[in-house]
Design a protein around this motif. Structure first.
Motif, PDB file in Angstrom:
ATOM      1  N   ASP A   1       4.885   0.086  -8.171  1.00 26.20           N
ATOM      2  CA  ASP A   1       3.668   0.520  -7.780  1.00 26.20           C
ATOM      3  C   ASP A   1       2.416  -0.030  -8.355  1.00 26.20           C
ATOM      4  O   ASP A   1       1.391   0.239  -8.546  1.00 26.20           O
TER       5      ASP A   1
ATOM      6  N   VAL B   1       0.890  -1.230   0.009  1.00 25.29           N
ATOM      7  CA  VAL B   1      -0.089   0.248   0.131  1.00 25.29           C
ATOM      8  C   VAL B   1       0.859   1.314   0.117  1.00 25.29           C
ATOM      9  O   VAL B   1       0.493   2.131  -0.770  1.00 25.29           O
ATOM     10  N   MET B   2       1.858   1.327   0.757  1.00 24.50           N
ATOM     11  CA  MET B   2       2.930   2.494   1.004  1.00 24.50           C
ATOM     12  C   MET B   2       3.603   2.736  -0.207  1.00 24.50           C
ATOM     13  O   MET B   2       4.025   3.859  -0.589  1.00 24.50           O
ATOM     14  N   HIS B   3       3.605   1.916  -1.135  1.00 22.77           N
ATOM     15  CA  HIS B   3       4.170   1.969  -2.684  1.00 22.77           C
ATOM     16  C   HIS B   3       3.258   2.729  -3.555  1.00 22.77           C
ATOM     17  O   HIS B   3       3.518   3.035  -4.701  1.00 22.77           O
ATOM     18  N   GLY B   4       2.045   2.808  -2.961  1.00 20.65           N
ATOM     19  CA  GLY B   4       0.984   3.568  -3.787  1.00 20.65           C
ATOM     20  C   GLY B   4       0.133   2.490  -4.750  1.00 20.65           C
ATOM     21  O   GLY B   4      -0.311   2.646  -5.950  1.00 20.65           O
TER      22      GLY B   4
ATOM     23  N   ASP C   1      -3.369   2.978  -4.621  1.00 23.12           N
ATOM     24  CA  ASP C   1      -3.906   4.760  -4.481  1.00 23.12           C
ATOM     25  C   ASP C   1      -5.043   4.854  -5.702  1.00 23.12           C
ATOM     26  O   ASP C   1      -5.836   5.617  -5.581  1.00 23.12           O
TER      27      ASP C   1
ATOM     28  N   GLY D   1      -1.673   5.254  -0.243  1.00 27.57           N
ATOM     29  CA  GLY D   1      -0.118   5.043  -0.071  1.00 27.57           C
ATOM     30  C   GLY D   1       0.657   6.120   1.258  1.00 27.57           C
ATOM     31  O   GLY D   1       1.646   5.948   1.699  1.00 27.57           O
TER      32      GLY D   1
END
Lengths: 398, 361
Positions: free
Chosen positions: A346, A121-124, A127, A136
């Motif tokens: 991503d 999720v933090m990689h987007g 998103d 993200g």
């Protein structure tokens, strides 16, 4: 590093004419071309290789939709359920099988949360769903290292400058020597025992790594930046420790008259064991991503003025996959598809198997190498690297 | 009581870094205590291109004041699409259910979806009601509620609320529509004209006027005079397209008191991908900076405007530069894909604005 807006000879490192800025590393000598990958392909082939991967990326992006959304929500659901069951199980220290099951379920929940959910999720990757819970930039994970600093050190530094000495701080995490190009230092003698130690407290290792204390001491980052990071880290440690080691054990106090004085301690240790299991697992998967033998590293000058195709090739040659079952891949957050992840960080990770099939066709077409192997093989390879490079090189001896 | 316990900091410490809603929603999506959600319990056609959606919100909903709007988010193909809609129903019983009324805009994905495909039972992700376009208490006497086109929704909510709360002051409701067929709430307005003795309801159909109607055409000061509205001392709430509001503002500036005017624009993202991108303005809302769109990526334009947004790779992979886009359309520089959703996260290093864009930067 210098960033130039205008760049005469080499096509900008971006598919856009709007923005000529995205040149990760532009050398002083702007005419020089990067030699990355020339031992395998010509510049024309590298361009074609890059274009094929760009097209693959777009095909997958165009196809994202309900199935991907349903998948990540299913993972979230399994994660939440197993977290709640895990916490409940740990509250039953009087029934050992339930207690052990609770530890397992909590460890599973933490692994899913950190890897298939948090990291991705933090990689987007999600998103595009526009769901604030899966955004993200706003996601905070169940891990002591603050998301904010992880996003900088991992998403940006590690993923843009993968395996470039002096830029990618993840080569040996400034602690281990895993590559011949790293200068040997006396502490590298303890490469293997230090790594096994880090394995148990991996989340704190990641936190310290993200602080960039060394960079601060060398004046590479300002005191303000460092202060902000340190305070953020302390706050996050506080919240994590309060939850796992104070709040939940305190909830076990009412059990004391029925179970014994040790009930809160049992809850605390059960939670700690779950955290350690997660640490060991994450450590193993992550070390197998870049440290096995045959993974290539680069110097900064190699990477200067590289093209999109060369960037892709550097990601490919700098990463290693792990084979395994579908469940295994989910538990690694699909980082077992490290190569595909580095090509397209991503794109939702559940697409990596599908992408891998196409990447392998390209590998065959361009006669490139694809580093993959069973977990046991990659772990052996990493241990072997750690052991090999722990010895002072002969040329180093005075 | 339970709600207060669930939103307490003690529970937050146990669920950190998630919130308690992230666990409750797994039991049932409507059980959340902080996230406002609603079910669609009715869809009614107002005209051939507009609909009213009746929503039953969960207990997290704190109600609304007539004139406010909500962010209305529905998920289609895995993507949450969010638009702002004015509440159109009466604020009496505001906590149990409410309606939004939406005109289907030819380019508006959400409004088209609402009008044509929305089914009963659909889960809607809402914000709390927001907006300052509300009546003061006590309600001023006299009062003018003025609207053009689908701008009637917030003032309709005000009029319905005044009706339901037995308001006795003088109210003039003046609405401009192209024709009776394109007018929302037409029958109910007829009813109110009869049942609310203190209210004067007047509609002007600009394209197909009612034969013999004393007023016609676009708004002029004579229309106000005919309805005994004095623009110097009548508190006026106006909602409609920008051109309509500009015309009303000119009248009040010339013939009345501009301070009596409260305005609410409704904005439909006008996307014309065929037109040149270099039009409109880019607004960096947090920095309160607005610049003319130069056609460069938003990151470059922000830097040119003296801002220092966070960025990383500048090639769309690392996600460091992602920010919230409040509204407006952007184009992805690689794929050319246009995205016009309200309140979505975009990477500013790989998006250029098309026309007016507003960002949380």
């Amino acid at each position: 590093m210098s960033r130039l807006r205008r760049f005469p000879l080499i096509k900008p490192f971006s598919a856009t004419d709007h923005d000529r800025a995205p040149q990760p590393i532009v050398g002083m000598d702007t005419v020089k071309r990067s030699p990355i990958g020339l031992e395998y392909l010509s510049y024309e082939q590298l361009d074609a290789f890059g274009a094929e991967l760009d097209a693959l990326r777009q095909r997958v992006l165009d196809d994202l939709g309900q199935e991907d959304a349903d998948y990540i929500r299913r993972v979230v659901r399994v994660q939440r359920v197993s977290e709640v069951l895990g916490r409940l199980g740990i509250f039953c220290p009087f029934a050992w099988p339930v207690f052990a099951g609770g530890i397992g379920a909590l460890a599973l929940a933490k692994i899913l949360e950190n890897m298939e959910i948090g990291h991705n999720v933090m990689h987007g990757q999600y998103d595009w769903m526009n769901d604030p819970a899966l955004d993200g930039q706003r996601y905070e994970w169940d891990f002591v290292a603050p998301s904010e600093d992880w996003r900088h050190g991992h998403n940006f530094l590690h993923h843009t400058y993968t395996n470039i000495h002096g830029l990618d701080r993840d080569i040996g995490y400034s602690t281990f020597r895993v590559d011949a190009a790293q200068p040997w230092q006396p502490r590298h003698r303890f490469n293997v025992p230090l790594a096994l130690g880090l394995m148990l407290i991996f989340e704190f290792g990641v936190l310290l790594h993200g602080l960039e204390r060394q960079e601060y001491r060398r004046g590479k980052i300002s005191a303000e930046v460092f202060q902000v990071r340190r305070n953020r880290a302390l706050k996050k440690i506080g919240r994590q420790v309060l939850k796992d080691y104070v709040a939940y054990p305190a909830l076990a106090l009412p059990l004391v008259p029925f179970v014994g004085w040790w009930a809160p301690l049992a809850v605390l240790s059960g939670t700690a064991v779950a955290n350690v299991i997660r640490n060991a697992w994450a450590f193993t998967v992550i070390f197998c991503g870049h440290f096995p033998a045959e993974v290539q590293t680069y110097t900064r000058s190699d990477a200067e003025n590289e093209t999109r195709g060369q960037w892709y090739l550097r990601q490919l040659l700098g990463s290693a996959n792990i084979t395994g079952s579908r469940l295994f891949h989910v538990l690694t957050g699909n980082l077992s598809y490290q190569i595909e992840h580095h090509l397209f960080p991503d794109i939702p990770a559940r697409r990596y198997p599908q992408i891998a099939a196409e990447v392998r066709k390209l590998i065959e077409k361009y006669q490139l190498r694809y580093n993959t192997g069973r977990l046991s093989r990659q772990v052996r390879s990493v241990l072997h690297q750690l052991a090999t490079y722990s010895r002072r090189p002969a040329s180093d001896a005075h | 009581m339970i709600r207060r316990a669930l939103t307490s900091s003690a529970i937050a410490a146990l669920t950190s870094p998630r919130t308690v809603d992230h666990y409750l929603e797994q039991l049932h999506p409507m059980l959340t205590v902080d996230l406002v959600r609603a079910r669609v319990v009715g869809v009614y056609r107002e005209t051939s291109d507009s609909s009213t959606v009746l929503l039953r919100p969960n207990r997290a909903w704190r109600g609304f004041t007539a004139g406010q709007h909500v962010q209305f988010g529905i998920e289609v193909d895995g993507v949450r699409r969010i638009r702002c809609f004015s509440v159109s129903s009466s604020a009496a019983n505001a906590r149990r259910s409410f309606t939004v009324s939406v005109k289907a805009h030819p380019d508006g994905y959400v409004s088209q979806f609402l009008h044509r495909r929305l089914s009963l039972g659909t889960l809607v992700h809402l914000s709390q009601a927001e907006g300052e376009f509300v009546l003061p208490q006590p309600v001023p006497d006299p009062l003018l509620l003025l609207s053009g086109g689908s701008g009637s929704t917030p003032v309709m909510s005000m009029l319905r609320t005044l009706r339901d709360t037995g308001h006795r002051g003088r109210v003039v409701f003046l609405h401009y529509a192209r024709s009776r067929d394109e007018e929302m709430f037409a029958d109910e307005l007829d009813q109110i004209a009869i049942t609310m003795p203190n209210a004067r309801v007047h509609r002007i159909y600009t394209r197909s006027p009612v034969p013999g109607s004393p007023l016609s055409g676009r708004i002029t000061v004579d229309h106000l005079a005919y309805l005994d509205v004095d623009p110097t001392n009548t508190l006026t709430y106006v909602c409609g397209p920008a051109g309509f509001i500009a015309a009303v503002s000119r009248i009040y500036a010339t013939h009345g008191d501009i301070a009596m005017l409260h305005t609410e624009y409704f904005k439909v993202p006008a996307v014309d991908p065929a037109a040149a991108d270099m039009t409109g303005t880019v607004t960096f809302a947090d920095s309160e900076v607005t610049v003319d769109n130069s056609g460069a990526t938003i990151l470059v334009q922000a830097e040119a405007a003296g801002l220092a947004p966070r960025f990383g790779c500048r090639m769309g992979i690392c996600n460091t530069c992602a920010v919230r886009k409040h509204h407006g359309a952007v184009r992805h520089v690689v794929s050319g894909e246009v995205s016009a959703a309200t309140n979505e996260t975009i990477r500013i290093c790989t998006h250029t604005p098309i026309g007016d864009v507003n960002l949380a930067l």
